[in-house]
Design a protein around this motif. Structure first.
Motif, PDB file in Angstrom:
ATOM      1  N   GLY A 309       0.817  -1.213   0.000  1.00  0.00           N
ATOM      2  CA  GLY A 309       0.000   0.000   0.000  1.00  0.00           C
ATOM      3  C   GLY A 309       0.846   1.255   0.000  1.00  0.00           C
ATOM      4  N   MET A 310       1.952   1.242   0.736  1.00  0.00           N
ATOM      5  CA  MET A 310       2.841   2.408   0.755  1.00  0.00           C
ATOM      6  C   MET A 310       3.413   2.690  -0.629  1.00  0.00           C
ATOM      7  SD  MET A 310       4.260   4.911   2.259  1.00  0.00           S
ATOM      8  CE  MET A 310       3.924   4.641   4.000  1.00  0.00           C
ATOM      9  N   GLN A 311       3.742   1.624  -1.359  1.00  0.00           N
ATOM     10  CA  GLN A 311       4.270   1.827  -2.715  1.00  0.00           C
ATOM     11  C   GLN A 311       3.210   2.451  -3.626  1.00  0.00           C
ATOM     12  OE1 GLN A 311       7.535   1.329  -2.502  1.00  0.00           O
ATOM     13  NE2 GLN A 311       6.904   0.569  -0.485  1.00  0.00           N
ATOM     14  N   LYS A 312       1.954   2.016  -3.481  1.00  0.00           N
ATOM     15  CA  LYS A 312       0.863   2.603  -4.265  1.00  0.00           C
ATOM     16  C   LYS A 312       0.670   4.075  -3.891  1.00  0.00           C
ATOM     17  CE  LYS A 312      -0.134  -1.534  -5.865  1.00  0.00           C
ATOM     18  NZ  LYS A 312       0.259  -1.944  -7.229  1.00  0.00           N
ATOM     19  N   LEU A 313       0.732   4.363  -2.602  1.00  0.00           N
ATOM     20  CA  LEU A 313       0.536   5.734  -2.136  1.00  0.00           C
ATOM     21  C   LEU A 313       1.644   6.647  -2.659  1.00  0.00           C
ATOM     22  CD1 LEU A 313      -1.221   7.582  -0.345  1.00  0.00           C
ATOM     23  CD2 LEU A 313       0.273   6.988   1.576  1.00  0.00           C
ATOM     24  N   LYS A 314       2.870   6.170  -2.623  1.00  0.00           N
ATOM     25  CA  LYS A 314       3.999   6.968  -3.121  1.00  0.00           C
ATOM     26  C   LYS A 314       3.894   7.228  -4.611  1.00  0.00           C
ATOM     27  CE  LYS A 314       8.069   5.626  -1.661  1.00  0.00           C
ATOM     28  NZ  LYS A 314       9.159   4.704  -1.229  1.00  0.00           N
ATOM     29  N   ASN A 315       3.263   6.294  -5.334  1.00  0.00           N
ATOM     30  CA  ASN A 315       3.076   6.454  -6.784  1.00  0.00           C
ATOM     31  C   ASN A 315       1.778   7.177  -7.132  1.00  0.00           C
ATOM     32  OD1 ASN A 315       5.477   5.112  -7.342  1.00  0.00           O
ATOM     33  ND2 ASN A 315       4.485   3.109  -7.483  1.00  0.00           N
ATOM     34  N   ASN A 316       1.107   7.710  -6.083  1.00  0.00           N
ATOM     35  CA  ASN A 316      -0.165   8.440  -6.258  1.00  0.00           C
ATOM     36  C   ASN A 316      -1.261   7.578  -6.872  1.00  0.00           C
ATOM     37  OD1 ASN A 316       0.744  10.995  -5.244  1.00  0.00           O
ATOM     38  ND2 ASN A 316       1.863  11.292  -7.173  1.00  0.00           N
TER      39      ASN A 316
END
Length: 344
Positions: A309-316
């Motif tokens: 989820g953090m990777q998705k959030l960082k990629n907007n």
């Protein structure tokens, strides 16, 4: 930024909080193994009901352990599939509800992507690109990992997953559920060489696998020999060796075909010590590197979902869509399937 990860795809209720800078802040996991053991396998309706009981207390505990409040959370990540339909709906519904109440994004995560990225929770982690072996109770596949969200299935089991074959053979040997870890301990008492099991599809080109025949071979071997403790241990040893060798041969072939030098082993079967020993020996011989998640992150858990989820959030890759979407059957190379309908 901080993300809460919720995992309810099968028979573990997992909640974790991941911080972009500090890493994993808390990790709560409740296993339903005892609940399902009396039935010899997971009962979907019971799994869903137990998730409902455990999910909110688990979220509260994760926040308490991390010494955070809702104001400190930037997104909720939840497993959207694959998995049991009812179990997935529990996590998705709770995830979306909390996200709406706290006015933060809800992030649908592919369960197998979580497993695939679980070695990234460790201090020593693979660099892109790499090969990943995902071996669990429901899935066995070899995947080329180009970057986060860019995956290509190179080979997979055409029938039973490796973990499923472990559990079913353990049941044939009279072991309780979940049988995989119990079979490993029984195999340690086995004598090498007494039984020789086939290594399915290893003489054929390609990277696809098959494990249902091994289960049948084990059943026939059990029926045709005395049912004493040493014989059961010898069969467990031979069966485990066959599974490990098959995975090893296919993964070595994948490394050769792609030219990659790194492989990550994840999923419940990756906790098997014999499997790890075999991969350590192989990668040392061929000059490659192998990476694993710690044992507690091999089975289903919220930490891997929070990290993904953090990777998705960082990629907007965030969403304000209130529709609750789950996909019980969801190939990892079609990971954009749910995102195309939910991401702004």
């Amino acid at each position: 930024m901080r993300v809460i990860g919720i995992e309810t795809s099968c028979d573990e209720t997992g909640v974790a909080i991941y911080d972009e800078e500090k890493g994993l802040l808390s990790h709560v996991l409740y296993s339903q193994a005892k609940l399902h053991s009396q039935y010899g396998g997971v009962v979907p309706e019971l799994a869903s009901r137990d998730h409902i009981k455990k999910i909110i207390p688990s979220i509260k505990q994760a926040l308490l352990e991390a010494q955070l409040t809702k104001k400190d959370i930037n997104a909720i990540a939840y497993t959207a599939g694959p998995g049991l339909a009812g179990a997935l709906l529990v996590g998705a519904t709770i995830g979306h509800s909390i996200a709406y109440a706290w006015n933060i994004p809800a992030l649908p995560i592919h369960h197998m992507e979580g497993h695939l990225l679980s070695p990234m929770l460790e201090d020593i982690r693979p660099s892109f690109p790499f090969i990943a072996l995902l071996a669990s109770g429901g899935h066995t596949m070899i995947v080329a990992v180009k970057s986060v969200g860019r995956y290509k299935i190179l080979g997979e089991s055409l029938d039973d997953a490796a973990g499923e074959a472990f559990d079913k053979t353990a049941k044939l040997l009279g072991l309780d559920y979940p049988g995989g870890p119990l079979l490993f301990h029984l195999a340690k008492k086995g004598n090498p060489g007494r039984f020789k099991f086939p290594r399915p599809m290893t003489n054929q080109p390609g990277l696809d696998m098959s494990f249902s025949g091994l289960k049948t071979f084990a059943a026939n071997t059990i029926r045709s020999h005395r049912n004493d403790s040493q014989t059961r241990a010898d069969i467990a040893y031979a069966f485990q060796e066959a599974i490990c060798d098959t995975l090893l041969i296919k993964c070595e072939r994948a490394l050769q075909q792609t030219g990659m030098k790194s492989i990550a082993i994840a999923g419940g079967v990756s906790a098997n010590k014999q499997l790890r020993k075999s991969f350590d020996k192989l990668t040392k011989k061929i000059g490659a590197k192998v990476y694993y998640p710690r044992t507690e992150f091999c089975t289903d858990n919220g930490a891997m979902i929070a990290y993904a989820g953090m990777q998705k959030l960082k990629n907007n890759e965030t969403s304000n869509n209130l529709s609750i979407q789950t996909i019980p059957r969801w190939p990892i190379d079609q990971i954009k399937l749910i995102q195309e309908n939910s991401i702004n």
